[in-house]
Design an enzyme around this catalytic site. Structure first.
Site, PDB file in Angstrom:
ATOM      1  N   LYS A 178     -13.726  22.515 -29.166  1.00  0.00           N
ATOM      2  CA  LYS A 178     -12.421  23.164 -29.294  1.00  0.00           C
ATOM      3  C   LYS A 178     -11.893  23.111 -30.728  1.00  0.00           C
ATOM      4  O   LYS A 178     -11.218  24.039 -31.187  1.00  0.00           O
ATOM      5  CB  LYS A 178     -11.417  22.526 -28.327  1.00  0.00           C
ATOM      6  CG  LYS A 178     -11.739  22.783 -26.858  1.00  0.00           C
ATOM      7  CD  LYS A 178     -11.735  24.272 -26.532  1.00  0.00           C
ATOM      8  CE  LYS A 178     -11.878  24.506 -25.031  1.00  0.00           C
ATOM      9  NZ  LYS A 178     -11.828  25.945 -24.671  1.00  0.00           N
ATOM     10  N   SER A 187      -7.493  23.955 -26.915  1.00  0.00           N
ATOM     11  CA  SER A 187      -7.078  22.730 -26.234  1.00  0.00           C
ATOM     12  C   SER A 187      -6.378  21.815 -27.224  1.00  0.00           C
ATOM     13  O   SER A 187      -6.568  21.922 -28.434  1.00  0.00           O
ATOM     14  CB  SER A 187      -8.309  22.010 -25.665  1.00  0.00           C
ATOM     15  OG  SER A 187      -7.950  20.779 -25.064  1.00  0.00           O
ATOM     16  N   TYR A 229     -16.413  17.987 -25.866  1.00  0.00           N
ATOM     17  CA  TYR A 229     -15.423  19.027 -25.569  1.00  0.00           C
ATOM     18  C   TYR A 229     -14.455  19.195 -26.734  1.00  0.00           C
ATOM     19  O   TYR A 229     -14.180  20.309 -27.186  1.00  0.00           O
ATOM     20  CB  TYR A 229     -14.665  18.650 -24.298  1.00  0.00           C
ATOM     21  CG  TYR A 229     -13.555  19.600 -23.922  1.00  0.00           C
ATOM     22  CD1 TYR A 229     -13.840  20.796 -23.276  1.00  0.00           C
ATOM     23  CD2 TYR A 229     -12.226  19.289 -24.204  1.00  0.00           C
ATOM     24  CE1 TYR A 229     -12.814  21.672 -22.923  1.00  0.00           C
ATOM     25  CE2 TYR A 229     -11.202  20.157 -23.847  1.00  0.00           C
ATOM     26  CZ  TYR A 229     -11.503  21.346 -23.208  1.00  0.00           C
ATOM     27  OH  TYR A 229     -10.483  22.209 -22.867  1.00  0.00           O
TER      28      TYR A 229
END
Length: 259
Positions: A166, A148, A162
């Site tokens: 990543k 991402s 998150y």
């Protein structure tokens, strides 16, 4: 049947695609099948996974559904073992599944944090460790990951967990590429930008989508197939000398100077 329009063939290779029930994962599975791969559609929910399989088979491709929860180590290992048992080989593993509950650091529960790290990061370790002995026998072994922009390139409130997962995944890609280089196993990833999926549609209607698109140099949101074709290239023989890298597919948003 291989799609003659595709420049990168995967004829008869066995490819696992996690999170293939919808969105980016579904499109990766479909594009790989069009390129000639036998695709294992790995997803947590049967209904969407069955739809993906039906779409692939309707296009003349080969697909098989496996239900798996990538938040559990045993499920990740079982996915690899069952694929090897059914097909006798594995050539490509694409770990695309990911979770992203929107919550601040103050409010995140231990359960949500653990699940985010398990699915987005730890599963990369679990799948790789289980698949490596089988991949070593493949003529073109590939480990691929959907990363991402969030984390590696920038961050955002309610997405700290998150982004951290990543960023860790990108670190995994680089380190694993070094460890598995002598085995000819390439390890790469794709960093998607704003991609039009069910998840992004749920974040706002057409006006919100238009506002986001206006900030992107390409002046549009990406489509899941934009990520799928980048993955196809990395899975192909033509990418055999690329490892430890991520391809940013974002319409140019990550290079734009904020104004």
């Amino acid at each position: 049947m291989t799609d003659a329009r595709l420049p990168f063939g995967l004829d008869d290779r066995v490819a696992i695609v996690t999170g293939a029930g919808r969105g980016i994962g579904r499109e990766i599975a479909r594009v790989f099948a069009r390129a000639g791969a036998h695709v294992v559609v790995a997803t947590r929910t049967a209904g969407p996974g069955e739809e993906t399989v039906q779409l692939i088979e309707a296009e003349g491709g080969s697909a098989r559904l496996m239900i798996v929860d990538l938040g559990q180590r045993a499920d990740a290992v079982s996915l690899i073992e069952e694929t090897a048992r059914q097909f006798g080989r594995i050539d490509i593993v694409v770990h695309n599944a990911g979770v992203f509950p929107f919550v601040t650091v103050d409010d995140i529960s231990d359960e949500d944090l653990e699940n985010t790290l398990n699915v987005n990061l730890k599963a990369a370790f679990w799948l790789t460790k289980a698949a490596a002995p089988i991949l070593r026998a493949s003529p073109s072994p590939r480990l691929l990951f959907t990363s991402s922009l969030s984390g590696p390139r920038f961050s955002a409130a309610t997405m700290v967990h998150y982004g951290a997962s990543k960023a860790g995944l990108n670190g995994f890609i680089k380190g694993a590429a070094i460890e598995y280089g002598p085995d000819r196993i390439t390890v790469n990833g794709v960093e998607p930008g704003a991609i039009l999926t069910d998840a992004t549609r749920a974040m706002g209607g057409p006006e919100r989508q238009a506002a986001v698109a206006a900030a992107i140099p390409a002046r549009r949101l990406g489509e899941p197939e934009d990520i799928a074709y980048a993955m196809l290239f990395l899975a192909s023989d033509q990418a055999s000398y690329i490892t430890g890298q991520t391809i940013v597919v974002d319409g140019g948003i990550s290079i734009r100077v904020p104004v």
